[in-house]
Design an enzyme around this catalytic site. Structure first.
Site, PDB file in Angstrom:
ATOM      1  N   CYS A 165       0.828  -1.200   0.000  1.00 18.34           N
ATOM      2  CA  CYS A 165       0.000   0.000   0.000  1.00 18.34           C
ATOM      3  C   CYS A 165       0.865   1.253   0.000  1.00 18.34           C
ATOM      4  O   CYS A 165       1.974   1.270   0.521  1.00 18.34           O
ATOM      5  CB  CYS A 165      -0.877   0.037   1.242  1.00 18.34           C
ATOM      6  SG  CYS A 165      -1.955  -1.380   1.388  1.00 18.34           S
ATOM      7  N   ARG A 204       5.281   0.298  -5.944  1.00 16.80           N
ATOM      8  CA  ARG A 204       5.158  -0.565  -4.759  1.00 16.80           C
ATOM      9  C   ARG A 204       4.185  -1.710  -4.996  1.00 16.80           C
ATOM     10  O   ARG A 204       4.099  -2.644  -4.228  1.00 16.80           O
ATOM     11  CB  ARG A 204       4.704   0.268  -3.565  1.00 16.80           C
ATOM     12  CG  ARG A 204       5.676   1.365  -3.159  1.00 16.80           C
ATOM     13  CD  ARG A 204       5.003   2.403  -2.295  1.00 16.80           C
ATOM     14  NE  ARG A 204       4.649   1.893  -0.992  1.00 16.80           N
ATOM     15  CZ  ARG A 204       5.450   1.954   0.095  1.00 16.80           C
ATOM     16  NH1 ARG A 204       6.641   2.487  -0.035  1.00 16.80           N
ATOM     17  NH2 ARG A 204       5.066   1.480   1.258  1.00 16.80           N
ATOM     18  N   TRP A 209      -2.854  -2.640  -1.608  1.00 15.03           N
ATOM     19  CA  TRP A 209      -2.427  -4.007  -1.947  1.00 15.03           C
ATOM     20  C   TRP A 209      -3.212  -4.887  -1.000  1.00 15.03           C
ATOM     21  O   TRP A 209      -2.985  -4.866   0.213  1.00 15.03           O
ATOM     22  CB  TRP A 209      -0.922  -4.152  -1.757  1.00 15.03           C
ATOM     23  CG  TRP A 209      -0.343  -5.479  -2.143  1.00 15.03           C
ATOM     24  CD1 TRP A 209      -0.184  -5.974  -3.408  1.00 15.03           C
ATOM     25  CD2 TRP A 209       0.152  -6.488  -1.255  1.00 15.03           C
ATOM     26  NE1 TRP A 209       0.390  -7.223  -3.358  1.00 15.03           N
ATOM     27  CE2 TRP A 209       0.608  -7.572  -2.061  1.00 15.03           C
ATOM     28  CE3 TRP A 209       0.277  -6.596   0.128  1.00 15.03           C
ATOM     29  CZ2 TRP A 209       1.164  -8.724  -1.525  1.00 15.03           C
ATOM     30  CZ3 TRP A 209       0.838  -7.743   0.660  1.00 15.03           C
ATOM     31  CH2 TRP A 209       1.268  -8.800  -0.155  1.00 15.03           C
ATOM     32  N   ASN A 247      -1.833   1.682   5.841  1.00  8.83           N
ATOM     33  CA  ASN A 247      -0.934   0.676   5.276  1.00  8.83           C
ATOM     34  C   ASN A 247      -0.529  -0.216   6.442  1.00  8.83           C
ATOM     35  O   ASN A 247      -0.136   0.273   7.487  1.00  8.83           O
ATOM     36  CB  ASN A 247       0.296   1.361   4.660  1.00  8.83           C
ATOM     37  CG  ASN A 247       1.279   0.331   4.078  1.00  8.83           C
ATOM     38  OD1 ASN A 247       0.947  -0.841   3.944  1.00  8.83           O
ATOM     39  ND2 ASN A 247       2.473   0.783   3.762  1.00  8.83           N
ATOM     40  N   GLY A 248      -0.652  -1.538   6.281  1.00  8.30           N
ATOM     41  CA  GLY A 248      -0.268  -2.467   7.351  1.00  8.30           C
ATOM     42  C   GLY A 248      -1.438  -3.389   7.683  1.00  8.30           C
ATOM     43  O   GLY A 248      -2.357  -3.548   6.892  1.00  8.30           O
ATOM     44  N   GLU A 298      17.322 -18.176  -7.367  1.00  6.66           N
ATOM     45  CA  GLU A 298      16.898 -16.857  -7.851  1.00  6.66           C
ATOM     46  C   GLU A 298      16.260 -16.976  -9.231  1.00  6.66           C
ATOM     47  O   GLU A 298      15.243 -16.338  -9.521  1.00  6.66           O
ATOM     48  CB  GLU A 298      18.098 -15.921  -7.874  1.00  6.66           C
ATOM     49  CG  GLU A 298      17.945 -14.655  -8.681  1.00  6.66           C
ATOM     50  CD  GLU A 298      16.849 -13.724  -8.192  1.00  6.66           C
ATOM     51  OE1 GLU A 298      16.232 -14.005  -7.147  1.00  6.66           O
ATOM     52  OE2 GLU A 298      16.594 -12.720  -8.883  1.00  6.66           O
ATOM     53  N   LYS A 312      12.516 -15.781 -10.293  1.00  8.36           N
ATOM     54  CA  LYS A 312      12.272 -14.838 -11.388  1.00  8.36           C
ATOM     55  C   LYS A 312      11.229 -15.393 -12.348  1.00  8.36           C
ATOM     56  O   LYS A 312      10.304 -14.692 -12.776  1.00  8.36           O
ATOM     57  CB  LYS A 312      13.584 -14.567 -12.126  1.00  8.36           C
ATOM     58  CG  LYS A 312      14.490 -13.595 -11.392  1.00  8.36           C
ATOM     59  CD  LYS A 312      13.998 -12.183 -11.566  1.00  8.36           C
ATOM     60  CE  LYS A 312      14.342 -11.192 -10.511  1.00  8.36           C
ATOM     61  NZ  LYS A 312      14.110 -11.542  -9.138  1.00  8.36           N
ATOM     62  N   GLU A 354       7.725 -15.473 -10.555  1.00  8.92           N
ATOM     63  CA  GLU A 354       7.071 -14.199 -10.225  1.00  8.92           C
ATOM     64  C   GLU A 354       6.757 -13.367 -11.466  1.00  8.92           C
ATOM     65  O   GLU A 354       5.906 -12.490 -11.428  1.00  8.92           O
ATOM     66  CB  GLU A 354       7.916 -13.398  -9.244  1.00  8.92           C
ATOM     67  CG  GLU A 354       9.242 -12.908  -9.776  1.00  8.92           C
ATOM     68  CD  GLU A 354       9.983 -12.052  -8.744  1.00  8.92           C
ATOM     69  OE1 GLU A 354       9.351 -11.520  -7.821  1.00  8.92           O
ATOM     70  OE2 GLU A 354      11.193 -11.907  -8.882  1.00  8.92           O
ATOM     71  N   HIS A 380      18.568 -37.273  -4.823  1.00  6.96           N
ATOM     72  CA  HIS A 380      17.963 -37.654  -3.529  1.00  6.96           C
ATOM     73  C   HIS A 380      16.458 -37.481  -3.537  1.00  6.96           C
ATOM     74  O   HIS A 380      15.838 -37.275  -2.495  1.00  6.96           O
ATOM     75  CB  HIS A 380      18.604 -36.828  -2.402  1.00  6.96           C
ATOM     76  CG  HIS A 380      20.073 -37.073  -2.257  1.00  6.96           C
ATOM     77  ND1 HIS A 380      20.592 -38.253  -1.766  1.00  6.96           N
ATOM     78  CD2 HIS A 380      21.127 -36.309  -2.615  1.00  6.96           C
ATOM     79  CE1 HIS A 380      21.911 -38.194  -1.791  1.00  6.96           C
ATOM     80  NE2 HIS A 380      22.275 -37.023  -2.296  1.00  6.96           N
ATOM     81  N   LYS A 404       6.372  -4.363  -4.513  1.00  5.83           N
ATOM     82  CA  LYS A 404       7.812  -4.100  -4.571  1.00  5.83           C
ATOM     83  C   LYS A 404       8.408  -4.082  -3.168  1.00  5.83           C
ATOM     84  O   LYS A 404       9.528  -4.484  -2.956  1.00  5.83           O
ATOM     85  CB  LYS A 404       8.072  -2.758  -5.252  1.00  5.83           C
ATOM     86  CG  LYS A 404       9.545  -2.403  -5.380  1.00  5.83           C
ATOM     87  CD  LYS A 404      10.289  -3.419  -6.224  1.00  5.83           C
ATOM     88  CE  LYS A 404      11.756  -3.106  -6.347  1.00  5.83           C
ATOM     89  NZ  LYS A 404      12.513  -4.171  -7.052  1.00  5.83           N
TER      90      LYS A 404
HETATM   91  C1  AGP Z   1      12.453 -10.068  -5.957  1.00  4.86           C
HETATM   92  O1  AGP Z   1      12.368 -10.228  -7.389  1.00  4.86           O
HETATM   93  C2  AGP Z   1      11.107 -10.118  -5.310  1.00  4.86           C
HETATM   94  N1  AGP Z   1      10.292  -9.079  -5.829  1.00  4.86           N
HETATM   95  C3  AGP Z   1      11.119 -10.226  -3.804  1.00  4.86           C
HETATM   96  O2  AGP Z   1      11.491 -11.545  -3.508  1.00  4.86           O
HETATM   97  C4  AGP Z   1      12.058  -9.286  -3.026  1.00  4.86           C
HETATM   98  O3  AGP Z   1      13.402  -9.628  -3.275  1.00  4.86           O
HETATM   99  C5  AGP Z   1      11.780  -9.475  -1.529  1.00  4.86           C
HETATM  100  O4  AGP Z   1      10.449  -9.074  -1.287  1.00  4.86           O
HETATM  101  C6  AGP Z   1      12.728  -8.679  -0.631  1.00  4.86           C
HETATM  102  O5  AGP Z   1      12.593  -7.313  -0.903  1.00  4.86           O
HETATM  103  P1  AGP Z   1      13.701  -6.317  -0.282  1.00  4.86           P
HETATM  104  O6  AGP Z   1      15.024  -6.690  -0.878  1.00  4.86           O
HETATM  105  O7  AGP Z   1      13.240  -4.948  -0.675  1.00  4.86           O
HETATM  106  O8  AGP Z   1      13.701  -6.518   1.209  1.00  4.86           O
END
Ligand code: AGP
Length: 606
Positions: free
Chosen positions: A2, A27, A74, A99-100, A479, A483, A486, A502, A601
């Site tokens: 948010c 965000r 959000w 927000n929260g 990672e 990617k 997401e 395993h 974000k």
């Molecule tokens: C990364 O592509 C993601 N959007 C997400 O995993 C992100 O890395 C994670 O939320 C941590 O965010 P930060 O580095 O701002 O703490």
């Protein structure tokens, strides 16, 4: 996550509020709204979807007034609907944005409904509007009402509230979720972060947890949770040239992938001393006293921590544990073997990572914030900041921040190793020289877009994909899977190559895409054997490797190469094709590359 913005004392403020909301779009959100104080009470507009929908509504029926608040939501509690969008209004007299998460909202709502309050949404946030309405109806002043409401709520919040009887006044408060107050010439502003305000003013007050403030056009009075006036420093934030734009690229993510040579170079500069050698914000004698490191992070930042563990243990011989922040936060960790905690966060606002860092600090560990946003909450609360200099990262999927984190971490590991006497200055300078080549080598790796495009095209039809990597490349496999998930919504899992036999090898079936990361070095042969086991069972091997190692896996179905590089730095360089593959796959699939569904974000809820 948010976003909150607000203006007090600016004629026709609704356009300014909308513009500030646009600066918070990065965000992530799924609905938005604005309320202003007009001569006839509140003017309210809310819309599901992108801000354009809200802007269209405001064009049809403009919102008058010189004070107002806006919000991008959000969804946490309650679906994505206009009724659940903020601002929430109670009794036509109080409007709030939040927000929260108000963790005791169920009990509060029951009490308020029993007292006759009628709710119109499914959200936790709406209880705030009714709590303020109840307080004002009981005759409280704004200060008293704020102290009363804050004493009744539990959880993380950043909020703003207005009452129709106080047209040029706003109540704001925060606990764990960020909130800043901007002080203008004849108006005041509020925002979830300085990016929302920096085009309006550079004089900013950051509230501390459980602070509240009464904001008026002439300024802000800040109070602690008991209602005692407190003095909070006014800081000068960097000027913003306006909303960061795409610079001619199709998406922010594409731009940020291409910004990595600069992001790495600028971050390395921040880790290089005046004498041109590697240095860190910690003096050498303090580095030498580090006996063990706890890494705290989430998502992509956690994978950067995992890479750093290999580097720090191999070079500096210092034990490292990598903790998922949301798990560490509620664990009862045994910290005796560690002397510091490094919280890694691009945004510096991930609540999981912030709370984990606080937890580590309370356990007696020195806290270091490796963050990309100066002035963020983690940056302000850490004992010490080790910055990345990647510049604003707008795309929800982290790219340049990740390779900037790796750059800072390999620099830190090398400086730590020399300070601990584990390597000599010659080896330190040799690694530094290799790191200094990264910007140009990453630049060369960026040329692989065309080579990867057909591979991405094939990947768009996959139901699932595996990513494999060994040693320092195992976290890059994790990672890569993140990617792909997401961005393109294709299920993907990352594994340590050696782990396949395993159990996970049972997943292998004809044509299953296996994206394999391989680099020259001690474990290359073993990693190649692991890939052979997958290939022999029908997997479609997509090999991402250095030029010199490509021949090692002559059974690969597709090969993408990057320039040869010191094995220590392979994670940085091999990440580039991994990012490009995820980007192009998502682009082909037509997903919302910069703001993928359900994602934010900066995740400022636990
Ligand atoms: C990364 O592509 C993601 N959007 C997400 O995993 C992100 O890395 C994670 O939320 C941590 O965010 P930060 O580095 O701002 O703490």
């Amino acid at each position: 996550m948010c976003g909150i913005v607000g203006v007090v004392g600016l004629a026709d403020c609704s356009e300014t509020i909308l513009d500030s909301l646009k600066r918070l779009e990065y965000r992530g959100y799924d609905s938005s709204g604005i309320v202003t104080q007009t001569k006839d009470g509140f003017g309210l507009q809310r819309a599901v979807g992108k801000l354009k929908n809200l802007s269209d509504l405001m064009r049809e029926s403009p919102l008058a007034g010189q004070s107002g608040i806006g919000h991008t939501r959000w969804a946490t509690h309650g679906g994505v609907t206009e009724q659940n969008a903020h601002p929430h209004v109670a009794g036509d007299k109080v409007a709030i944005v939040h927000n929260g998460i108000i963790e005791n909202h169920v009990a509060l709502r029951a009490t308020l409904e029993a007292a006759g309050h009628l709710f119109s949404s499914e959200t936790d946030s709406e209880v705030l509007a009714h709590l303020f309405l109840q307080a004002f109806d009981e005759g409280m002043t704004p200060e008293q009402a704020a102290a009363s409401v804050l004493s009744r709520i539990e959880g993380a919040f950043a909020l703003a509230a207005m009452h129709v009887d106080y047209p040029d006044m706003m109540i704001v408060a925060r606990n764990a979720s960020p909130l800043a107050i901007g002080l203008g010439e004849n108006a005041s502003f509020i925002g979830s972060d300085a990016m929302a305000l920096s085009h309006l003013t550079r004089d900013v007050i950051y509230l501390k947890d459980n602070d509240f403030a009464i904001v008026r056009p002439e300024g802000a009075e800040v109070f602690d949770s008991a209602g005692t006036p407190v003095n909070r420093e006014v800081v000068i934030v960097a000027a913003s040239q306006g909303v960061v734009d795409k610079g001619g690229y199709r998406h922010f993510m594409e731009k940020e992938i291409h910004e990595q040579p600069d992001a790495i170079a600028h971050t390395l500069a921040a880790m290089t001393g005046a004498d041109g050698t590697l240095s860190t914000p910690l003096p050498r004698e303090e580095l030498a006293q580090i006996d063990g490191i706890v890494m705290l992070a989430a998502g992509t930042s956690h994978y950067a921590a995992m890479v750093a563990r290999y580097w720090i243990e191999a070079l500096a011989r210092v034990p490292v544990t990598c903790e998922i922040a949301s798990e560490y936060r509620y664990r009862k960790p045994v910290t005796g073997a560690f002397s510091c905690a490094i919280a890694i966060s691009q945004s510096g606002e991930s609540l999981d990572t912030l709370m984990a860092m606080r937890h580590a600090g309370e356990a007696g560990l020195k806290t270091i914030g490796l963050v990309n946003v100066p002035g963020s909450t983690i940056a302000r609360e850490a004992d010490l900041v080790m910055p990345t200099r990647a510049g604003p990262e707008i795309g929800v999927a982290s790219t340049k921040a990740f390779t900037a984190q790796l750059t800072a971490l390999i620099s830190f590991a090398t400086a730590l190793a020399e300070a601990k006497g584990a390597i000599d200055t010659a080896r330190r300078d040799e690694i530094h020289a290799q790191i200094q080549k990264l910007p140009s080598m990453v630049g060369r790796a960026l040329a692989s877009f065309d080579e990867i495009r057909p591979i991405a095209h094939e990947l768009t039809t996959a139901r699932s994909a595996l990513y494999l990597g060994r040693d320092v490349l195992f976290p890059v496999a994790m990672e890569g899977a993140l990617k792909l998930k997401e961005l393109s919504y294709i299920h993907a899992e990352g594994f340590a190559s050696g782990e396949m036999k395993h159990g996970p090898i049972a997943l292998i079936e004809e044509g299953l895409p296996v994206i394999a990361l391989l680099a020259a070095g001690e474990v290359m042969g073993k990693a190649a054997s692991n890939l052979q086991e997958a290939s022999a069972r029908g997997a479609s091997i997509i090999l991402i490797t250095e030029e010199r190692a490509a021949a090692t896996v002559d059974f690969a179905d597709r090969v993408v190469t990057v320039p040869n590089i010191d094995p220590l730095l392979a994670p940085v360089l091999l990440t580039i094709p991994v990012q490009i593959l995820a980007y192009l796959t998502a682009f082909e699939k037509g997903t919302d590359v910069d703001q993928p569904r359900n994602l934010a974000k900066s995740v400022t809820v636990e």
